[in-house]
Design a protein around this motif. Sequence first.
Motif, PDB file in Angstrom:
ATOM      1  N   GLU A 186      -0.508   3.946  -5.162  1.00  0.00           N
ATOM      2  CA  GLU A 186      -1.685   3.037  -5.321  1.00  0.00           C
ATOM      3  C   GLU A 186      -1.837   2.077  -6.418  1.00  0.00           C
ATOM      4  O   GLU A 186      -2.304   0.915  -6.420  1.00  0.00           O
ATOM      5  CB  GLU A 186      -3.149   3.902  -5.211  1.00  0.00           C
ATOM      6  CG  GLU A 186      -3.099   4.564  -3.647  1.00  0.00           C
ATOM      7  CD  GLU A 186      -2.471   5.643  -3.520  1.00  0.00           C
ATOM      8  OE1 GLU A 186      -1.971   6.076  -4.579  1.00  0.00           O
ATOM      9  OE2 GLU A 186      -2.467   6.042  -2.612  1.00  0.00           O
TER      10      GLU A 186
ATOM     11  N   MET B 152      -7.137   2.731  -7.902  1.00  0.00           N
ATOM     12  CA  MET B 152      -7.063   1.217  -7.936  1.00  0.00           C
ATOM     13  C   MET B 152      -8.009   0.437  -8.962  1.00  0.00           C
ATOM     14  O   MET B 152      -7.972  -0.636  -8.986  1.00  0.00           O
ATOM     15  CB  MET B 152      -7.048   0.778  -6.549  1.00  0.00           C
ATOM     16  CG  MET B 152      -5.825   1.039  -5.613  1.00  0.00           C
ATOM     17  SD  MET B 152      -5.758   0.100  -4.089  1.00  0.00           S
ATOM     18  CE  MET B 152      -4.345   0.705  -3.421  1.00  0.00           C
TER      19      MET B 152
ATOM     20  N   GLY C  74       0.820  -1.222   0.149  1.00  0.00           N
ATOM     21  CA  GLY C  74      -0.060  -0.041   0.213  1.00  0.00           C
ATOM     22  C   GLY C  74       1.034   1.154   0.015  1.00  0.00           C
ATOM     23  O   GLY C  74       2.046   0.973   0.140  1.00  0.00           O
TER      24      GLY C  74
ATOM     25  N   THR D 265      -4.335  -5.349  -0.084  1.00  0.00           N
ATOM     26  CA  THR D 265      -3.919  -4.061  -0.228  1.00  0.00           C
ATOM     27  C   THR D 265      -5.189  -3.136   0.222  1.00  0.00           C
ATOM     28  O   THR D 265      -6.121  -3.539   0.679  1.00  0.00           O
ATOM     29  CB  THR D 265      -3.432  -3.488  -1.454  1.00  0.00           C
ATOM     30  OG1 THR D 265      -2.945  -2.303  -1.684  1.00  0.00           O
ATOM     31  CG2 THR D 265      -4.405  -3.783  -2.547  1.00  0.00           C
TER      32      THR D 265
ATOM     33  N   SER E 281      -6.351   1.550   0.796  1.00  0.00           N
ATOM     34  CA  SER E 281      -5.985   2.767   0.986  1.00  0.00           C
ATOM     35  C   SER E 281      -7.169   3.411   1.691  1.00  0.00           C
ATOM     36  O   SER E 281      -7.827   2.984   2.403  1.00  0.00           O
ATOM     37  CB  SER E 281      -5.810   3.446  -0.298  1.00  0.00           C
ATOM     38  OG  SER E 281      -5.557   4.970  -0.226  1.00  0.00           O
TER      39      SER E 281
ATOM     40  N   GLY F  18      -7.430   6.792  -2.644  1.00  0.00           N
ATOM     41  CA  GLY F  18      -6.566   5.901  -3.176  1.00  0.00           C
ATOM     42  C   GLY F  18      -7.042   4.730  -3.738  1.00  0.00           C
ATOM     43  O   GLY F  18      -6.605   4.290  -5.033  1.00  0.00           O
TER      44      GLY F  18
END
Lengths: 191, 361
Positions: free
Chosen positions: B62, B91, B32, B81, B83, B87
């Motif tokens: 990200e 992704m 991350g 992962t 955020s 973020g």
Amino acid sequence: MEREVLFTGVGGQGVQIASRTLATAAMDEGRQVMLVPRYGGGMRGGMTNAELTVGDGPLRALPVAAGAWSAFVMDPSYWYTVAPRLGRHPVVVVNASLVTGPLGLDGATVWEVPAASLAAEVQSPMGAGFVLLGAFAAVTGLVGTEAVVAAMRQLVPAYRTQHLEANERAIRAGADALPALASPAWAGAAA
Amino acid sequence: MGGGGGVTRRLMQGSAAVAEAAIAAGCRFFTGYPMLPFTELLECMAARLPAAGGVCVNAASEIEAINMALGAAATGARSATGSCGQGLALMQEGVAELALNELPLVLFNMARGQQDYFQATRGGGWGDYRTIALAPKDVPEAVAHTQLLFDLADRWRTPVLLYGDYVIAHTSVGIEVEPVVFPPLPPKDWALDGTMSGTGRARQIWTWNRGKPNTPGAGPDAAWKRIADKYAEIERAEARHEARDTEDAEVLLVSFGTTAVFVDRVVEELRADGLRIGSFRPVSLWPFPGSALAEASAGCRAVLVYELNAGQMVDDVTMHAADRSVVRSIGGVSQDASGMRQGDLLDLGALRARVREVIGR
């Protein structure tokens, strides 16, 4: 019974470690705790608050306090975020080295501690937060002084152990600055 | 949101508890890019994962994180992962590729508020997919959901999401993280194992599913139809909810995540005042527990949606309520000055006032 402590200060004063130390001490004394820190992306100088609830059974506290029992005030800058969340007769322990103006609270029991100058007196110049914490614990009995010292020792990271003794001196100086159990947190507590 | 239970529990911040839960669930790859309030989860994984035999990488962005996590998932490792919503927006292409390649992954959205409901529930990339999204109301539930999500990701071979927030990420309570045992899973016979082309045993993961010259795949039409059918099946099988005091309720309060603990308290107070009020919480934001909401809202004269955004979940509530004409939004956009967490509306007094105003008492 549940007791709430609202912490407020600015980044760099040790408000987060003070609140975590008190939470850890309470946990070690067998209480239930919930600690909700509140800070933004800023570092030094920005708002740094925390809300701690300590109870003797499963907690009913919500993660945003209302009608809190007490406050721990290191700096006046963000006092306005805390004052409306206090209950009717709160116990307020303030760092008198920085909080010099009126708090604007009716019905509060206010304990003034010159935390910065006491910290300097015991050669712990960065320990003002621990001075205020020692004073808070002593005057309320929310946790014992020895539990505060033990919790501080658990929480200071390995690369900061050179400060352990100074921190302990700060906590004990704070504990000596206010009358023990003058605003008791728990029923039955006596000086 | 009690700490509850015995004194042998450890005082743990939500992020640390979620990290412990992920490791207990077998997560062995985590990556991350730091963004408050996700940063602490990344820090906790970086501190704990190597000792557990895993790898944690601080990604440069990200986009790098989601694609590294995809790569790890393709080898069959339990991978995760996350955020905050900002973020996760970056992704989304990776999430679509994970979904359409049927790769399991756990995504953590330690959100800055409740404005990522659409992002969490609609599928933000391209193609026909959704992500199973669980929204815990407190730290103990976040721990339980984290372990469940690793199981669901593998069971359905899909990216899944935990919708947390600042409060859950930062709140410390006394808690013990115990590994949960789930029913056995099928073997990951699809995972890339390093076998090279030319051996006849090399595996392939390809969104278009065309396969190789001598072992052709199903192709996009058949593959994507099958994947769409899978999401329909997930929708039938994995909806979760919590309903309280709904049997005789004439007013129903609907909320998700952290706001639900405030809703439950207001329901308790107003019940004590003699009001027939209940609460409903989608535990899974997707699949949305629509038929359960229809049942819980039957006979209600008001269905009040308390979410701290301009009105997102209210769409799903309106779609499923027994009588859509009684659905009303009582939340709103509410951020604190830092922009990192919910603002003044995340408050018992504010909620109580809004409910009383609408129901007229």
